[in-house]
Design a protein around this motif. Structure first.
Motif, PDB file in Angstrom:
ATOM      1  N   ILE B 134       0.831  -1.213   0.000  1.00  0.00           N
ATOM      2  CA  ILE B 134       0.000   0.000   0.000  1.00  0.00           C
ATOM      3  C   ILE B 134       0.867   1.265   0.000  1.00  0.00           C
ATOM      4  O   ILE B 134       0.465   2.300  -0.537  1.00  0.00           O
ATOM      5  CB  ILE B 134      -0.939  -0.012   1.226  1.00  0.00           C
ATOM      6  CG1 ILE B 134      -1.899  -1.198   1.119  1.00  0.00           C
ATOM      7  CG2 ILE B 134      -1.730   1.280   1.332  1.00  0.00           C
ATOM      8  CD1 ILE B 134      -2.637  -1.508   2.396  1.00  0.00           C
ATOM      9  N   GLY B 135       2.064   1.164   0.558  1.00  0.00           N
ATOM     10  CA  GLY B 135       2.964   2.311   0.624  1.00  0.00           C
ATOM     11  C   GLY B 135       3.243   2.942  -0.732  1.00  0.00           C
ATOM     12  O   GLY B 135       3.519   4.135  -0.819  1.00  0.00           O
ATOM     13  N   GLY B 136       3.133   2.159  -1.798  1.00  0.00           N
ATOM     14  CA  GLY B 136       3.404   2.685  -3.137  1.00  0.00           C
ATOM     15  C   GLY B 136       2.159   3.160  -3.866  1.00  0.00           C
ATOM     16  O   GLY B 136       2.223   3.500  -5.051  1.00  0.00           O
ATOM     17  N   PHE B 137       1.013   3.202  -3.181  1.00  0.00           N
ATOM     18  CA  PHE B 137      -0.240   3.601  -3.834  1.00  0.00           C
ATOM     19  C   PHE B 137      -0.346   5.121  -3.970  1.00  0.00           C
ATOM     20  O   PHE B 137       0.151   5.859  -3.116  1.00  0.00           O
ATOM     21  CB  PHE B 137      -1.442   3.115  -3.003  1.00  0.00           C
ATOM     22  CG  PHE B 137      -1.807   1.672  -3.217  1.00  0.00           C
ATOM     23  CD1 PHE B 137      -0.916   0.775  -3.780  1.00  0.00           C
ATOM     24  CD2 PHE B 137      -3.057   1.206  -2.845  1.00  0.00           C
ATOM     25  CE1 PHE B 137      -1.247  -0.553  -3.973  1.00  0.00           C
ATOM     26  CE2 PHE B 137      -3.409  -0.112  -3.028  1.00  0.00           C
ATOM     27  CZ  PHE B 137      -2.504  -0.997  -3.595  1.00  0.00           C
ATOM     28  N   SER B 138      -1.060   5.571  -5.007  1.00  0.00           N
ATOM     29  CA  SER B 138      -1.362   7.002  -5.153  1.00  0.00           C
ATOM     30  C   SER B 138      -2.505   7.361  -4.191  1.00  0.00           C
ATOM     31  O   SER B 138      -3.141   6.469  -3.616  1.00  0.00           O
ATOM     32  CB  SER B 138      -1.801   7.290  -6.586  1.00  0.00           C
ATOM     33  OG  SER B 138      -3.058   6.673  -6.820  1.00  0.00           O
ATOM     34  N   GLY B 139      -2.758   8.681  -4.057  1.00  0.00           N
ATOM     35  CA  GLY B 139      -3.837   9.134  -3.185  1.00  0.00           C
ATOM     36  C   GLY B 139      -5.180   8.530  -3.577  1.00  0.00           C
ATOM     37  O   GLY B 139      -5.961   8.093  -2.728  1.00  0.00           O
ATOM     38  N   GLY B 140      -5.446   8.496  -4.880  1.00  0.00           N
ATOM     39  CA  GLY B 140      -6.713   7.953  -5.370  1.00  0.00           C
ATOM     40  C   GLY B 140      -6.846   6.468  -5.059  1.00  0.00           C
ATOM     41  O   GLY B 140      -7.930   6.002  -4.679  1.00  0.00           O
ATOM     42  N   MET B 141      -5.757   5.743  -5.213  1.00  0.00           N
ATOM     43  CA  MET B 141      -5.792   4.301  -4.928  1.00  0.00           C
ATOM     44  C   MET B 141      -6.047   4.064  -3.450  1.00  0.00           C
ATOM     45  O   MET B 141      -6.790   3.156  -3.065  1.00  0.00           O
ATOM     46  CB  MET B 141      -4.474   3.642  -5.354  1.00  0.00           C
ATOM     47  CG  MET B 141      -4.294   3.572  -6.855  1.00  0.00           C
ATOM     48  SD  MET B 141      -2.607   3.141  -7.292  1.00  0.00           S
ATOM     49  CE  MET B 141      -2.683   1.358  -7.247  1.00  0.00           C
ATOM     50  N   ARG B 142      -5.439   4.907  -2.598  1.00  0.00           N
ATOM     51  CA  ARG B 142      -5.647   4.738  -1.147  1.00  0.00           C
ATOM     52  C   ARG B 142      -7.102   5.026  -0.777  1.00  0.00           C
ATOM     53  O   ARG B 142      -7.681   4.369   0.079  1.00  0.00           O
ATOM     54  CB  ARG B 142      -4.707   5.663  -0.367  1.00  0.00           C
ATOM     55  CG  ARG B 142      -3.301   5.122  -0.265  1.00  0.00           C
ATOM     56  CD  ARG B 142      -2.600   5.687   0.961  1.00  0.00           C
ATOM     57  NE  ARG B 142      -2.475   7.133   0.884  1.00  0.00           N
ATOM     58  CZ  ARG B 142      -1.432   7.766   0.352  1.00  0.00           C
ATOM     59  NH1 ARG B 142      -0.431   7.073  -0.126  1.00  0.00           N
ATOM     60  NH2 ARG B 142      -1.394   9.075   0.311  1.00  0.00           N
ATOM     61  N   ARG B 143      -7.690   6.053  -1.437  1.00  0.00           N
ATOM     62  CA  ARG B 143      -9.107   6.348  -1.168  1.00  0.00           C
ATOM     63  C   ARG B 143      -9.974   5.164  -1.565  1.00  0.00           C
ATOM     64  O   ARG B 143     -10.917   4.808  -0.879  1.00  0.00           O
ATOM     65  CB  ARG B 143      -9.582   7.563  -1.953  1.00  0.00           C
ATOM     66  CG  ARG B 143      -8.951   8.847  -1.586  1.00  0.00           C
ATOM     67  CD  ARG B 143      -9.511   9.377  -0.261  1.00  0.00           C
ATOM     68  NE  ARG B 143      -8.660  10.465   0.197  1.00  0.00           N
ATOM     69  CZ  ARG B 143      -8.803  11.718  -0.180  1.00  0.00           C
ATOM     70  NH1 ARG B 143      -9.789  12.059  -0.957  1.00  0.00           N
ATOM     71  NH2 ARG B 143      -7.977  12.642   0.252  1.00  0.00           N
ATOM     72  N   ARG B 144      -9.652   4.577  -2.737  1.00  0.00           N
ATOM     73  CA  ARG B 144     -10.464   3.437  -3.196  1.00  0.00           C
ATOM     74  C   ARG B 144     -10.298   2.249  -2.252  1.00  0.00           C
ATOM     75  O   ARG B 144     -11.254   1.554  -1.959  1.00  0.00           O
ATOM     76  CB  ARG B 144     -10.086   3.061  -4.629  1.00  0.00           C
ATOM     77  CG  ARG B 144     -10.749   3.999  -5.641  1.00  0.00           C
ATOM     78  CD  ARG B 144     -10.519   3.540  -7.035  1.00  0.00           C
ATOM     79  NE  ARG B 144      -9.268   4.046  -7.569  1.00  0.00           N
ATOM     80  CZ  ARG B 144      -8.554   3.447  -8.500  1.00  0.00           C
ATOM     81  NH1 ARG B 144      -8.955   2.290  -8.991  1.00  0.00           N
ATOM     82  NH2 ARG B 144      -7.443   3.978  -8.943  1.00  0.00           N
ATOM     83  N   LEU B 145      -9.082   2.075  -1.761  1.00  0.00           N
ATOM     84  CA  LEU B 145      -8.878   1.003  -0.779  1.00  0.00           C
ATOM     85  C   LEU B 145      -9.643   1.330   0.506  1.00  0.00           C
ATOM     86  O   LEU B 145     -10.196   0.434   1.160  1.00  0.00           O
ATOM     87  CB  LEU B 145      -7.382   0.845  -0.486  1.00  0.00           C
ATOM     88  CG  LEU B 145      -7.013  -0.242   0.511  1.00  0.00           C
ATOM     89  CD1 LEU B 145      -7.489  -1.616   0.028  1.00  0.00           C
ATOM     90  CD2 LEU B 145      -5.508  -0.277   0.752  1.00  0.00           C
ATOM     91  N   GLY B 146      -9.678   2.643   0.841  1.00  0.00           N
ATOM     92  CA  GLY B 146     -10.427   3.086   2.020  1.00  0.00           C
ATOM     93  C   GLY B 146     -11.894   2.706   1.910  1.00  0.00           C
ATOM     94  O   GLY B 146     -12.488   2.206   2.874  1.00  0.00           O
ATOM     95  N   ILE B 147     -12.472   2.929   0.748  1.00  0.00           N
ATOM     96  CA  ILE B 147     -13.897   2.586   0.587  1.00  0.00           C
ATOM     97  C   ILE B 147     -14.068   1.060   0.610  1.00  0.00           C
ATOM     98  O   ILE B 147     -15.055   0.549   1.147  1.00  0.00           O
ATOM     99  CB  ILE B 147     -14.516   3.232  -0.674  1.00  0.00           C
ATOM    100  CG1 ILE B 147     -16.050   3.222  -0.610  1.00  0.00           C
ATOM    101  CG2 ILE B 147     -14.124   2.571  -1.960  1.00  0.00           C
ATOM    102  CD1 ILE B 147     -16.619   4.198   0.311  1.00  0.00           C
ATOM    103  N   ALA B 148     -13.080   0.336   0.085  1.00  0.00           N
ATOM    104  CA  ALA B 148     -13.157  -1.130   0.120  1.00  0.00           C
ATOM    105  C   ALA B 148     -13.158  -1.630   1.567  1.00  0.00           C
ATOM    106  O   ALA B 148     -13.946  -2.504   1.930  1.00  0.00           O
ATOM    107  CB  ALA B 148     -11.992  -1.746  -0.660  1.00  0.00           C
ATOM    108  N   GLN B 149     -12.282  -1.034   2.409  1.00  0.00           N
ATOM    109  CA  GLN B 149     -12.260  -1.479   3.814  1.00  0.00           C
ATOM    110  C   GLN B 149     -13.577  -1.155   4.510  1.00  0.00           C
ATOM    111  O   GLN B 149     -14.017  -1.896   5.380  1.00  0.00           O
ATOM    112  CB  GLN B 149     -11.050  -0.906   4.577  1.00  0.00           C
ATOM    113  CG  GLN B 149     -11.014   0.592   4.845  1.00  0.00           C
ATOM    114  CD  GLN B 149     -11.944   1.061   5.952  1.00  0.00           C
ATOM    115  OE1 GLN B 149     -12.252   0.289   6.865  1.00  0.00           O
ATOM    116  NE2 GLN B 149     -12.407   2.291   5.868  1.00  0.00           N
ATOM    117  N   ALA B 150     -14.192  -0.023   4.121  1.00  0.00           N
ATOM    118  CA  ALA B 150     -15.476   0.325   4.742  1.00  0.00           C
ATOM    119  C   ALA B 150     -16.558  -0.680   4.360  1.00  0.00           C
ATOM    120  O   ALA B 150     -17.527  -0.871   5.091  1.00  0.00           O
ATOM    121  CB  ALA B 150     -15.885   1.734   4.329  1.00  0.00           C
ATOM    122  N   MET B 151     -16.393  -1.333   3.209  1.00  0.00           N
ATOM    123  CA  MET B 151     -17.415  -2.264   2.711  1.00  0.00           C
ATOM    124  C   MET B 151     -17.229  -3.698   3.218  1.00  0.00           C
ATOM    125  O   MET B 151     -18.073  -4.552   2.978  1.00  0.00           O
ATOM    126  CB  MET B 151     -17.374  -2.291   1.177  1.00  0.00           C
ATOM    127  CG  MET B 151     -17.809  -1.001   0.518  1.00  0.00           C
ATOM    128  SD  MET B 151     -19.489  -0.592   0.960  1.00  0.00           S
ATOM    129  CE  MET B 151     -20.325  -2.008   0.275  1.00  0.00           C
TER     130      MET B 151
END
Lengths: 258, 288
Positions: B134-151
């Motif tokens: 995850i450390g190499g992800f862009s801001g947008g990718m981290r947000r998308r991962l954020g929504i995935a964790q919320a789901m």
């Protein structure tokens, strides 16, 4: 099961912090070397040697843990991870216990390798119960002191700016565990409150304390080298760990939400 | 899921009155939460998620009071929360991270957590990055991962705090579409100060200002706040006084101002209001 699985995730996170290995492996190796060459080593070829090695490793690695974990609570809050974790049904004590267990489970690996390796060496030399003894030393001497150093670091990290906390934690650790006539300050060494297992070493394994000459006498002294004193010492260490952990986590939470 | 916020007040040591007597009933579906910085949006969402407790008042979820620990625990089993600026543990891969969140949300067994992780990464368009750290992800990718964790765990209530702030237009549209798709079966509270996100996705909206609720109702109702008060001026040098300027367009003959006012200049022409106009009209109504 939640605790074990969550601890597993934290163990994975810790395992991948490369710089941590650069701090812990050399210090463990230095501790092991010092235990090997020290004129104070018992050189009995059995459990007291393992105990001495465990104590020297605990003493030096404690400084590494004290320096390394000042961001123990803050590292999650900076990334909003504490909020995500707080929005799950797992209670904060379980989450913090998982964090501590997972982290310690990994950082203790070098110490475990040295002690179990020494146990195997002793077994090969004819001391049958050396490997279980090495594991017991790891659990009763190295683990409690590592937990105290980590929780002390975490607590100070929640209380002070990280740079200051790092220096304070290392100084406090060495102040608490190094007993030397060169610095005439009272330390916890030689007392039942000992942080690197002198009381446990004497009470459970019949080993000599690291600095017996400077040990105070009386109710906190080492004059009672009994299993009861060892159990009391371990209980005290458990209380200290719980206090530091609770205080650190409460401070970090309060700081985030004020 | 029915959420009722009843006279909720939150005082912080450094900010007393962060929320002041807020009362709301939240319907199912996509709900927009609007307000300027410091209006109390994040505080309200943390209270709804059971992360912090109100100083006074109560929050009822399906009739259960969140001041009760068991009710909070029950809510958290069916809750997904995406805070602002989330940065998941950089040393983990997205699958490992979602597995960890699954552990915390009580999803068992491990095979089910892994199945959900892969399915969610596929949904948010991160399937190809499932083995990367995850450390190499862009801001947008981290947000998308954020929504995935919320789901993870299939929550009935999804609370997302300014999920599109700082994203490029393409990422924002993709994220908005994803949220709208998720809103079909559950209650989604979307906090933002990007009005366009709410206009595009939320049929219901409430507005906070300085810790007070100033509007709650259908999004069209907020637009109606500016109906009959939105104007486009003729090209001119300076904006009209006593009018709220919503935007301005430069022309060769001067600047045309889109304004919200009850007393337009004589040469201004009326235009259909947008959500932005409605929001500004509400703000002027409060301050006047």
């Amino acid at each position: 099961m939640t605790l074990i699985n969550a601890a597993g995730a934290h163990a994975r996170i810790t395992r991948r912090r490369v710089w941590l290995w650069f701090a812990i492996v050399p210090l463990t190796a230095f501790g092991a070397l010092l235990a090997f060459v020290s004129p104070g080593a018992p050189r009995t070829g059995d459990t007291p040697d393992l105990v001495f090695t465990g104590q020297i490793i605990a003493l030096f690695c404690g400084a590494a843990y004290a320096a390394a974990f000042t961001d123990f609570f803050a590292s999650t809050s900076r990334r909003s991870m504490d909020e995500i974790e707080a929005s799950t049904p797992v209670a904060p004590p379980v989450r913090h216990a998982a964090l501590v267990l997972g982290t310690l489970g990994v950082v203790l690996v070098p110490s475990a390798v040295v002690l179990v390796g020494a146990g195997i060496w002793q077994t090969a030399a004819g001391h049958g119960a050396a490997v279980p003894a090495a594991i017991a030393v790891l659990g009763t001497i190295v683990l409690p002191s590592a937990l105290i150093a980590t929780c002390l670091s975490a607590f100070l990290g929640a209380l002070l700016p990280h740079g200051v906390a790092r220096v304070a934690a290392v100084l406090l650790w060495f102040g608490a565990v190094f007993s030397t006539p060169l610095i005439p300050l009272p330390t916890l060494n030689g007392t039942v409150l000992n942080l690197v297992g002198d009381t446990v070493a004497a009470g459970l394994y019949g080993a000599q304390p690291l600095y017996p000459r400077y040990a105070p006498t009386g109710p906190l002294g080492l004059d009672a080298a009994t299993p009861r004193a060892a159990a009391l010492s371990l209980a005290w260490q458990a209380v200290l760990i719980a206090l530091l952990l609770t205080a650190g986590s409460s401070l970090a939470r309060a700081r985030n939400r004020s | 899921m029915f959420i009722s916020i009843d006279h909720v007040t939150k005082d912080f040591r450094r900010k007393p009155g962060a929320l002041d007597e807020v009362t709301l009933d939240l319907p199912a579906g996509m709900i927009g939460l609007l307000g300027s910085n410091g209006a109390g949006k994040t505080t309200l969402m943390r209270i709804v998620c059971g992360i912090i407790e109100p100083t006074r008042g109560r929050v009822l979820v399906d009739g259960h009071d969140l001041s009760d620990r068991r009710a909070r625990r029950t809510l958290k089993k069916t809750l997904g929360y995406l805070p602002q600026d989330v940065e998941p543990y950089p040393n983990l891969t997205p699958v490992e991270f979602l597995d960890y969140i699954g552990v915390l949300k009580g999803v068992t067994p491990r095979a089910e957590r892994r199945r959900q992780a892969h399915e969610l990464l596929d949904q948010v368009g991160l399937a190809d990055a499932s083995r990367r750290r995850i450390g190499g992800f862009s801001g947008g990718m981290r947000r998308r991962l954020g929504i995935a964790q919320a789901m993870v765990g299939g929550p009935r209530l999804l609370v997302v705090d300014e999920p599109t702030a700082g994203l490029d237009p393409e990422e924002r549209i993709r994220f908005r579409t994803l949220l709208a798709r998720l809103g079909g079966e559950r209650t989604v509270i979307l906090s933002t100060h990007i009005l366009d996100d709410v206009a595009q996705t939320c049929p219901y909206v409430f507005v906070l200002r300085d810790g007070h609720k100033t509007f709650a109702g259908p999004t069209t109702g907020l637009v109606d706040e500016a109906r009959g008060r939105t104007w486009l001026t003729a090209p001119q040098a300076a904006p009209p006084v006593d009018a709220i300027v919503v935007n301005a367009t430069s022309t060769t003959r001067g600047t045309r101002y889109r304004i919200v006012t009850r007393t337009p200049p004589a040469d201004a022409e009326p235009v259909d209001p947008s959500l932005e106009d409605g929001y500004m009209a509400l703000a002027t109504k409060e301050t006047s």
